[in-house]
Design an enzyme around this catalytic site. Structure first.
Site, mmCIF file in Angstrom:
data_model
loop_
_atom_site.group_PDB
_atom_site.id
_atom_site.type_symbol
_atom_site.label_atom_id
_atom_site.label_comp_id
_atom_site.label_asym_id
_atom_site.label_seq_id
_atom_site.Cartn_x
_atom_site.Cartn_y
_atom_site.Cartn_z
ATOM 1 C CE LYS A 53 -3.796 -2.373 2.330
ATOM 2 N NZ LYS A 53 -4.477 -2.708 3.540
ATOM 3 C CD GLN A 97 -3.429 -4.326 6.634
ATOM 4 O OE1 GLN A 97 -3.573 -3.300 6.015
ATOM 5 N NE2 GLN A 97 -3.598 -5.370 6.200
ATOM 6 C CG ASP A 120 -9.824 0.121 5.302
ATOM 7 O OD1 ASP A 120 -9.405 -0.667 4.135
ATOM 8 O OD2 ASP A 120 -9.162 -0.144 6.223
HETATM 9 N N1 GUN Z 1 -6.623 -6.780 6.426
HETATM 10 C C1 GUN Z 1 -6.923 -7.471 5.328
HETATM 11 N N2 GUN Z 1 -7.449 -6.801 4.314
HETATM 12 C C2 GUN Z 1 -7.575 -5.548 4.833
HETATM 13 C C3 GUN Z 1 -8.098 -4.285 4.310
HETATM 14 O O1 GUN Z 1 -8.876 -4.213 3.128
HETATM 15 N N3 GUN Z 1 -8.167 -3.027 5.251
HETATM 16 C C4 GUN Z 1 -7.687 -3.114 6.353
HETATM 17 N N4 GUN Z 1 -7.609 -1.824 7.016
HETATM 18 N N5 GUN Z 1 -6.874 -4.527 6.716
HETATM 19 C C5 GUN Z 1 -7.225 -5.431 6.182
#
Ligand code: GUN
Length: 282
Positions: A53, A97, A120
């Site tokens: 990311k 996350q 998100d």
């Molecule tokens: N962990 C796995 N997928 C995601 C996601 O799309 N967003 C976040 N914040 N954590 C994750």
């Protein structure tokens, strides 16, 4: 006939180029989109994801920060960090996350994020807006699925979409997005009896359960569009929720794993952050 491939990597690349171009334009008027990713602890898979990311953000010209907090961080400390980011005008997107260490209540943390910075789309306000059909931050993975299907010109109106999986991150928001695109939507899950009797009715089958190769060829209607959201790490490598080699002989369209939905998730995170930055100026 073998199914055509939905090349998520290619679609994602196009979106990234578009975001980079718009970012350049925004910078010329003094606005640099900023995303802060918060990682608590040192889960190896999470580290890989946040690294991807961060790299993607830098590539499109965003301000990108990674806050790596110790696994011993308390919920109060994490809430304090989020409060600070909420008040920082250079931060347009905040992503915590998941999963968080077990001591921390993820709902309390997600609710603490300013909904306008919730790239998100997990905050209850955004979830509610999605259900109500009000423009909002939409979770990246299901948003990416819709974007990919549209980019291939696949018409969704009137299609029977069967979603396998009811998670808050994928299955539920996927259902609402597809409803908004005029699909007839069925959600199946681990307690659905005779899953195949549902999946065989699907014009569009979305597998998002995290069960390696659960969807076999006999469960797919000939010519169906099959989207595999699963990422399962086996000793033999990465596999999806769909038995790709067999299903591609039956389906009309299918996503590979890797290179299908995964790249779209990051591309939509970039787009959500760009949107949050633009809205911050209104
Ligand atoms: N962990 C796995 N997928 C995601 C996601 O799309 N967003 C976040 N914040 N954590 C994750």
């Amino acid at each position: 006939m073998t199914a055509r491939l939905l090349d998520g990597k290619k679609v994602a690349q196009g979106i990234r180029e578009d975001v980079a171009k718009k970012t350049e334009e925004l910078k010329s008027v003094g606005l640099k989109p900023g995303l802060t990713v918060v990682l608590v602890g040192d889960d190896p898979a999470s580290k890989v994801y946040v690294g991807q990311k961060e790299k993607a953000c830098r590539e499109v010209g965003f301000k990108s920060d990674l806050l790596e907090l110790s696994g011993a961080t308390t919920q109060e400390e994490l809430l304090e960090v989020i409060g600070r980011l909420n008040g920082d005008p250079s931060v347009h997107g905040i992503l915590v996350q998941l999963p968080l260490p077990r001591r921390i209540d993820p709902d309390a943390v997600l609710e603490a994020i300013d909904p306008a910075k919730d790239v998100d789309g997990f905050h209850p306000v955004n979830v509610g807006h999605l259900v109500a059909g009000i423009p909002c931050m939409v979770p990246c993975t299901p948003l990416g699925v819709v974007r990919m299907l549209e980019s291939y010109g696949i018409d969704l109106a009137g299609k029977h979409a069967v979603i396998v999986g009811r998670s808050a991150i994928v299955g539920k928001p996927m259902a609402h997005l597809l409803l908004a695109k005029d699909c007839t939507v069925t959600i199946c899950h681990s307690r659905t009896p005779d899953l195949a009797s549902f999946t065989r009715q699907a014009d569009l089958l979305v597998a998002a359960v995290g069960r390696p190769r659960l969807i076999t060829a006999d469960m797919v209607k000939p010519g169906a569009v099959v989207v595999d959201v699963g990422i399962n790490r086996l000793e033999t490598g990465l596999v999806g929720d769909v038995d790709f080699e067999a299903v591609r002989e039956v389906a009309g369209w299918v996503t590979p794993v890797p290179g299908g939905v995964g790249p779209l998730t990051i591309a939509m995170l970039l787009e959500n952050t760009l949107t949050a930055a633009i809205r911050s100026r209104r």
